[in-house]
Design a protein around this motif. Sequence first.
Motif, PDB file in Angstrom:
ATOM      1  N   SER A 330       0.822  -1.214   0.000  1.00 45.85           N
ATOM      2  CA  SER A 330       0.000   0.000   0.000  1.00 45.85           C
ATOM      3  C   SER A 330       0.854   1.262   0.000  1.00 45.85           C
ATOM      4  O   SER A 330       1.664   1.471   0.908  1.00 45.85           O
ATOM      5  N   GLN A 331       0.622   2.131  -0.996  1.00 47.84           N
ATOM      6  CA  GLN A 331       1.298   3.420  -0.983  1.00 47.84           C
ATOM      7  C   GLN A 331       0.734   4.314   0.118  1.00 47.84           C
ATOM      8  O   GLN A 331       1.426   5.215   0.591  1.00 47.84           O
ATOM      9  N   LEU A 332      -0.507   4.096   0.519  1.00 49.69           N
ATOM     10  CA  LEU A 332      -1.037   4.834   1.666  1.00 49.69           C
ATOM     11  C   LEU A 332      -0.216   4.513   2.914  1.00 49.69           C
ATOM     12  O   LEU A 332       0.139   5.406   3.692  1.00 49.69           O
ATOM     13  N   GLN A 333       0.106   3.232   3.105  1.00 47.49           N
ATOM     14  CA  GLN A 333       0.924   2.855   4.247  1.00 47.49           C
ATOM     15  C   GLN A 333       2.366   3.357   4.108  1.00 47.49           C
ATOM     16  O   GLN A 333       3.019   3.713   5.095  1.00 47.49           O
ATOM     17  N   SER A 334       2.867   3.401   2.874  1.00 44.56           N
ATOM     18  CA  SER A 334       4.193   3.984   2.654  1.00 44.56           C
ATOM     19  C   SER A 334       4.210   5.451   3.067  1.00 44.56           C
ATOM     20  O   SER A 334       5.176   5.934   3.681  1.00 44.56           O
ATOM     21  N   LEU A 335       3.141   6.174   2.739  1.00 40.91           N
ATOM     22  CA  LEU A 335       3.059   7.585   3.117  1.00 40.91           C
ATOM     23  C   LEU A 335       2.895   7.744   4.624  1.00 40.91           C
ATOM     24  O   LEU A 335       3.389   8.719   5.210  1.00 40.91           O
ATOM     25  N   LYS A 353       1.836  17.098  -0.464  1.00 41.02           N
ATOM     26  CA  LYS A 353       3.130  16.592  -0.930  1.00 41.02           C
ATOM     27  C   LYS A 353       3.089  15.076  -0.999  1.00 41.02           C
ATOM     28  O   LYS A 353       3.649  14.464  -1.924  1.00 41.02           O
ATOM     29  N   SER A 354       2.428  14.444  -0.036  1.00 37.11           N
ATOM     30  CA  SER A 354       2.266  12.989  -0.075  1.00 37.11           C
ATOM     31  C   SER A 354       1.533  12.554  -1.340  1.00 37.11           C
ATOM     32  O   SER A 354       1.945  11.607  -2.019  1.00 37.11           O
ATOM     33  N   THR A 403     -11.733  19.841   6.755  1.00 37.96           N
ATOM     34  CA  THR A 403     -11.085  20.333   5.540  1.00 37.96           C
ATOM     35  C   THR A 403     -10.643  19.159   4.669  1.00 37.96           C
ATOM     36  O   THR A 403     -10.512  18.025   5.148  1.00 37.96           O
ATOM     37  N   LEU A 404     -10.360  19.458   3.408  1.00 35.74           N
ATOM     38  CA  LEU A 404      -9.801  18.448   2.502  1.00 35.74           C
ATOM     39  C   LEU A 404      -8.457  17.958   3.027  1.00 35.74           C
ATOM     40  O   LEU A 404      -8.158  16.762   2.969  1.00 35.74           O
ATOM     41  N   GLU A 405      -7.653  18.845   3.528  1.00 34.07           N
ATOM     42  CA  GLU A 405      -6.344  18.469   4.056  1.00 34.07           C
ATOM     43  C   GLU A 405      -6.485  17.441   5.171  1.00 34.07           C
ATOM     44  O   GLU A 405      -5.741  16.456   5.218  1.00 34.07           O
ATOM     45  N   GLU A 406      -7.440  17.632   6.060  1.00 35.91           N
ATOM     46  CA  GLU A 406      -7.672  16.666   7.138  1.00 35.91           C
ATOM     47  C   GLU A 406      -8.082  15.310   6.586  1.00 35.91           C
ATOM     48  O   GLU A 406      -7.622  14.262   7.051  1.00 35.91           O
ATOM     49  N   ARG A 407      -8.987  15.308   5.610  1.00 29.49           N
ATOM     50  CA  ARG A 407      -9.448  14.037   5.040  1.00 29.49           C
ATOM     51  C   ARG A 407      -8.302  13.300   4.348  1.00 29.49           C
ATOM     52  O   ARG A 407      -8.144  12.082   4.499  1.00 29.49           O
ATOM     53  N   LEU A 408      -7.506  14.050   3.604  1.00 29.14           N
ATOM     54  CA  LEU A 408      -6.395  13.432   2.874  1.00 29.14           C
ATOM     55  C   LEU A 408      -5.371  12.860   3.848  1.00 29.14           C
ATOM     56  O   LEU A 408      -4.883  11.732   3.665  1.00 29.14           O
ATOM     57  N   PHE A 409      -5.046  13.609   4.883  1.00 33.51           N
ATOM     58  CA  PHE A 409      -4.076  13.125   5.867  1.00 33.51           C
ATOM     59  C   PHE A 409      -4.611  11.893   6.600  1.00 33.51           C
ATOM     60  O   PHE A 409      -3.874  10.925   6.810  1.00 33.51           O
ATOM     61  N   ALA A 410      -5.869  11.905   6.969  1.00 29.17           N
ATOM     62  CA  ALA A 410      -6.452  10.749   7.658  1.00 29.17           C
ATOM     63  C   ALA A 410      -6.403   9.498   6.789  1.00 29.17           C
ATOM     64  O   ALA A 410      -6.151   8.392   7.290  1.00 29.17           O
ATOM     65  N   LEU A 411      -6.631   9.658   5.486  1.00 34.01           N
ATOM     66  CA  LEU A 411      -6.550   8.510   4.588  1.00 34.01           C
ATOM     67  C   LEU A 411      -5.146   7.925   4.556  1.00 34.01           C
ATOM     68  O   LEU A 411      -4.972   6.697   4.511  1.00 34.01           O
TER      69      LEU A 411
END
Length: 434
Positions: A330-335, A353-354, A403-411
């Motif tokens: 998973s690239q999500l896990q890599s991030l 940036k991720s 915010t979108l930033e929060e959702r993206l970071f949580a993912l």
Amino acid sequence: MTSPVKAYRAAILHSIDDPAVVGVEQSYEYFEDGLLVINNGLVAKVGHAADLLPTLKGVEITEYRDALITPGFIDTHIHYPQTGMIASYGEQLLDWLNTYTFPTEQQFADKAHAAEVAGIFLKELLRNGTTTALVFGSVHKQSVDAFFEAAEALNLRMIAGKVLMDRNAPDYLTDTPESGYADSKELIERWHGKGRLHYAVTPRFAPTSTPEQLTLAGKLLGEYPHLYMHTHLSENRKEIEWVKALFPERKSYLDVYDHYKLIGARSVFAHGVHLCDGECKRLAETGSAVAFCPTSNLFLGSGLFDLNKLEEHGVRVGLGTDVGAGTSFSQLQSLNEAYKVMQLQGKKLDPFKSLYLATLGGANALYLDDKLGNFLPGKDADFVVLDYNATPLISYRMQQAKTLEERLFALTMLGDDRAIKQTFAAGQSVHCRD
């Protein structure tokens, strides 16, 4: 007759530039209610649904609720023969290779075994939303044939190569300079540029190739245009000392590859954990790239990758899982791990940036940003649908996000293969979770 045009409606997010260059706010486009229009496997349009819907008379529209569409993820360093040994306990790099890697790769002399693993490997990539990868085969040319056959059947954009290794490895896994050159040449002629496939000349790393083999690897790069070169660099301090002992006439690890004409555009060096300023400068001026492999570097205790240092020098950087030294496809896990690597150095990794590293940054590192990485018209329609309700915890966290930033970071912190609802390659569904 079925229309070649299809459309997908959801929240849509893609990178349009590197946040380190243009700033975070200018680095992405986001459509809260977006529409991605695909025509014959390519992106036709992307934008607000309200703007595009009136232009799509009679077009089939698939709608995803509580979901985010992004470009497909790009893995710039991974070993498909190591799929079966992922999560092998203990050891640092050199002992780990001898204990686990080499015995596992011996099995790839059998084409049927290679084909079975290639199928499992590609299924795992697609389950995790990865649509393009730069892939190590084994030393056996049949392992690369098996991989390309499986990738071609799915119409995936993949890059792979046969490992070149003529010393400092078990006899059952070594080739010769001449056989490695001949086998690679045969594979290049058969696969490079066929459909969406590309070939990478692949010396495992400097210690396992003689000067004669490295010379012939450089010759291959000169004989065929637009080949890739894929190897390892400065992953582990003991490895670096070994290279110094084997090549005492060279001033650095990178200088070994430079001397044998293995450095340049489309050269991708995995890890680069312990690079000096001079090596970073040389990588930048030659257009080479480095694969940041956070889960692997932490798992094997190799060290902390200095992303900011490479960026300051202008080095192209992509994201790699490095399975099987990595701990997840998973690239999500890599991030997730990349964020921690930066934190341990007192630095930050912004969620946008991720996104860039996993998509457009990877495409840029591979010189495929004219074909992949975002949703500009004419690019390959490789994309992934992320589910905001993938798990009860992710669903609950998204309800709190403002915010979108929060959702993206949580993912990126909570997501894994379960967050991938569907994966598309060239406009065709190649994985559907449900």
